[in-house]
Design an enzyme around this catalytic site. Structure first.
Site, PDB file in Angstrom:
ATOM      1  N   LYS A 262      47.581  29.689 -21.028  1.00  0.00           N
ATOM      2  CA  LYS A 262      48.157  30.797 -21.801  1.00  0.00           C
ATOM      3  C   LYS A 262      47.030  31.661 -22.366  1.00  0.00           C
ATOM      4  O   LYS A 262      46.001  31.125 -22.775  1.00  0.00           O
ATOM      5  CB  LYS A 262      48.959  30.242 -22.992  1.00  0.00           C
ATOM      6  CG  LYS A 262      50.306  29.650 -22.646  1.00  0.00           C
ATOM      7  CD  LYS A 262      51.044  29.210 -23.901  1.00  0.00           C
ATOM      8  CE  LYS A 262      52.329  28.487 -23.576  1.00  0.00           C
ATOM      9  NZ  LYS A 262      53.367  29.331 -22.979  1.00  0.00           N
TER      10      LYS A 262
ATOM     11  N   ARG B 290      60.305  21.710 -18.661  1.00  0.00           N
ATOM     12  CA  ARG B 290      61.370  21.288 -17.736  1.00  0.00           C
ATOM     13  C   ARG B 290      60.965  20.035 -16.952  1.00  0.00           C
ATOM     14  O   ARG B 290      61.826  19.284 -16.506  1.00  0.00           O
ATOM     15  CB  ARG B 290      61.733  22.460 -16.813  1.00  0.00           C
ATOM     16  CG  ARG B 290      60.612  22.927 -15.943  1.00  0.00           C
ATOM     17  CD  ARG B 290      60.854  24.314 -15.360  1.00  0.00           C
ATOM     18  NE  ARG B 290      60.663  25.374 -16.342  1.00  0.00           N
ATOM     19  CZ  ARG B 290      60.904  26.662 -16.102  1.00  0.00           C
ATOM     20  NH1 ARG B 290      61.360  27.045 -14.924  1.00  0.00           N
ATOM     21  NH2 ARG B 290      60.704  27.566 -17.034  1.00  0.00           N
TER      22      ARG B 290
HETATM   23  N1  BES Z   1      56.696  26.471 -24.512  1.00  0.00           N
HETATM   24  C1  BES Z   1      56.851  27.568 -23.641  1.00  0.00           C
HETATM   25  C2  BES Z   1      58.026  28.474 -24.018  1.00  0.00           C
HETATM   26  C3  BES Z   1      57.878  29.273 -25.279  1.00  0.00           C
HETATM   27  C4  BES Z   1      57.255  30.498 -25.267  1.00  0.00           C
HETATM   28  C5  BES Z   1      58.418  28.795 -26.468  1.00  0.00           C
HETATM   29  C6  BES Z   1      57.156  31.230 -26.441  1.00  0.00           C
HETATM   30  C7  BES Z   1      58.300  29.531 -27.630  1.00  0.00           C
HETATM   31  C8  BES Z   1      57.678  30.752 -27.620  1.00  0.00           C
HETATM   32  C9  BES Z   1      57.092  27.080 -22.212  1.00  0.00           C
HETATM   33  O1  BES Z   1      56.526  25.870 -21.868  1.00  0.00           O
HETATM   34  C10 BES Z   1      56.506  28.119 -21.286  1.00  0.00           C
HETATM   35  O2  BES Z   1      55.350  28.329 -21.355  1.00  0.00           O
HETATM   36  N2  BES Z   1      57.362  28.707 -20.478  1.00  0.00           N
HETATM   37  C11 BES Z   1      56.950  29.732 -19.577  1.00  0.00           C
HETATM   38  C12 BES Z   1      57.731  29.563 -18.290  1.00  0.00           C
HETATM   39  C13 BES Z   1      57.228  30.414 -17.168  1.00  0.00           C
HETATM   40  C14 BES Z   1      55.878  29.963 -16.720  1.00  0.00           C
HETATM   41  C15 BES Z   1      58.213  30.321 -16.032  1.00  0.00           C
HETATM   42  C16 BES Z   1      57.250  31.082 -20.227  1.00  0.00           C
HETATM   43  O3  BES Z   1      58.257  31.212 -20.925  1.00  0.00           O
HETATM   44  O4  BES Z   1      56.443  31.999 -20.062  1.00  0.00           O
HETATM   45 ZN    ZN Z   2      54.513  26.072 -21.165  1.00  0.00          ZN
END
Ligand code: BES
Ligand code: ZN
Ligand code: ZN
Length: 500
Positions: A280, A354
């Site tokens: 990230k 997931r």
């Molecule tokens: N933990 C994050 C989701 C999230 C993002 C929660 C912002 C709270 C605030 C999750 O694991 C994630 O990173 N999801 C990705 C999925 C994508 C790679 C398909 C996302 O939401 O960008």
């Molecule tokens: Zn994530």
């Protein structure tokens, strides 16, 4: 903060701060502000104060004056009486609490009766109690200067001795809910260097042993998770300095018949989400200690439901790890095998929740519950779709309807999103059974749910709650901290678990 409920007028008279409600007049009312105060002398004194002409009792307004006996009186405006609902009352008391918390009052008493616009004194008193206990929460363990109030407790004065028994019983149930919401908030607020998976499991176990008599605790470590063949879960943990933990709690009610419902809760417990090799960016990574919010939510609900003697059998499964990077971390393009035998192409290591949840859902399915409810801070897309105030619910018709219905009566916002066959198709891989991300940016919350569905055994009712928007930073709710864990959806899930 303790709240006591008092039924004696003498204690009301001893308060150094009295909190009372006033309502805005309607067309039919003659007075500027409408009162229904227990203390008629106080109401009279208020009437003499000229300034009250400016105070109309409108929603969000307040007025302070000194009574002839030198006590301070805080008058809280609630708007038109017939329009006041339970959530409005909760917010008004939370706001009033914040206004008085920093002031130097020794004894604070609220005239509960004056706030009873919903005409159910027991319910109104419980909402006020809840609002105080939630608003008083603060996470100050890392602050040198702790938050202190000059008063140790707030008294709710109820001028109705007949309601005493019902109210005292309800007060215990309310406290079980608020303490569990606050417990969940403190877990979310704890830092990732302190609360890694091993420590998280320990804290939950300690709380169960101390407070939830009769609940069975089983904790699976890395070796047991390997034995369970949870290839997805292990792939997320591969880059971590800490072993994963799967916490499995079982509550069995005192009376079990063939009609006893079995509900399984499953929670995403990512103690920190760096994104893994699909790292990230800095701004998106900060705050990812909250990525265990789903597991804190389901544990909070489990805790409250057990303390309130739910008639259902309840299983609670928490999947704990962080998503970190080292030389062992999973790289994109890897294919892993899930617990249920399905192969998964990992195209983005940031879609890790997931993977952990999928294996936990398969584990939960094998216990053959009537319903599975999982909560997870699963997708950023959830914030795009529903913002920070609404919880997304996806899954089977019956289970989602049940969650939405209970959320409505619990004053929490939840909204269903669909899972369509096209999105199920989108989650299939050219080289494995499934892929862990959709093919485009759109409908990310639903494609994630379409992925999870693969790990629920056919015939089990299932609801997936994406709490990415609501689990933290609920600055719009005065009874939640503006930053940090919120406890939102604990109340809804508790109410669902109590009634099955
Ligand atoms: N933990 C994050 C989701 C999230 C993002 C929660 C912002 C709270 C605030 C999750 O694991 C994630 O990173 N999801 C990705 C999925 C994508 C790679 C398909 C996302 O939401 O960008
Ligand atoms: Zn994530
Ligand atoms: Zn995550």
């Amino acid at each position: 903060m303790n709240t006591t409920i008092d039924f004696n007028l003498e204690s009301f008279n001893k308060a150094s701060l009295k909190v009372v409600a006033a309502y805005e007049k309607t067309k039919d009312d003659k007075k500027t502000a409408v009162l229904s105060w227990t203390d008629k002398d106080l109401a009279k004194a208020f009437g003499f104060i000229k300034d009250t002409a400016d105070f109309t009792g409108s929603k969000g307004s307040s007025f302070t004056f000194t009574a002839p006996d030198c006590t301070t009186v805080l008058v809280v405006g609630l708007g038109e009486k017939t329009k006041v609902k339970s959530e409005g009352l909760r917010k008004a008391i939370a706001t009033a609490y914040k206004a008085i918390a920093a002031k130097k009052f020794k004894a604070v008493t609220i005239d509960a009766h004056s706030f009873n616009a919903i005409n159910k004194i027991a319910d109104a008193t419980m909402i006020m109690k809840e609002a105080i206990e939630l608003t008083a929460y603060s996470f100050d363990k890392y602050k040198s200067k702790k938050t202190k109030t000059s008063f140790k407790e707030i008294t709710l004065f109820v001028n109705d001795k007949k309601a005493k028994r019902a109210i005292e019983k309800a007060a215990i149930a309310t406290e079980n809910i608020t303490s569990s919401m606050n417990f969940a908030k403190a877990l979310v607020d704890e830092t990732p260097n302190a609360l890694h998976s091993v420590e998280y499991a320990k804290r939950v176990e300690k709380d169960v042993k101390a407070n939830l008599k009769g609940v069975k605790v089983k904790i699976l470590g890395k070796a047991e998770i390997k034995k369970e063949k949870m290839g997805m879960f292990l792939s997320v943990n591969a880059g971590s300095a800490h072993d994963p933990r799967l916490v499995h709690l079982t509550y069995t009610p005192k009376k079990v018949t063939k009609n006893t419902k079995h509900i399984a809760l499953v929670g995403k417990g990512l103690t920190f989400d760096t994104g893994g090799y699909s790292l990230k960016p800095g701004a998106a990574m900060a705050g990812m200690k909250n990525d265990m919010g789903g597991s804190a939510t389901v544990y909070g609900a489990f805790r409250a439901a057990v303390l309130n003697n739910s008639t259902c059998k309840i299983t609670c499964i928490l999947g704990m790890t962080d998503n970190a990077v080292n030389e062992h971390a999973t790289v994109p393009d890897s294919i892993v095998t899930a617990r249920n035998g399905k192969t998964v192409e990992i195209l983005n290591t940031d879609a890790e929740g997931r993977l952990v949840l999928g294996d936990c859902l398969s584990y939960a399915s094998d216990l053959e519950p009537d319903m599975i409810i999982n909560a997870a801070t699963l997708t950023g897309a959830c914030l795009v779709a529903l913002g920070t105030q609404v919880c997304a619910v996806l899954g089977s018709d019956k289970a989602t309807k049940r969650v939405l219905d209970v959320a409505k009566t619990s004053d929490e916002y939840a909204w269903r999103l669909p899972i369509i066959p096209e999105w199920r198709e989108e989650m299939t891989s050219h080289i494995a059974d499934l892929r862990n991300i959709g093919k485009g940016r759109f409908a990310g919350t639903a494609t994630a749910a379409a992925f999870l569905e693969n790990f629920i055994t056919d015939g089990i009712e299932w609801a997936h709650l994406d709490v990415a928007g609501v689990a933290s930073d609920q600055s719009h709710l005065p009874y939640c901290p503006s930053k940090g864990g919120s406890g939102i959806m604990v109340r809804t899930l508790h109410n669902l678990l109590i009634n099955g």
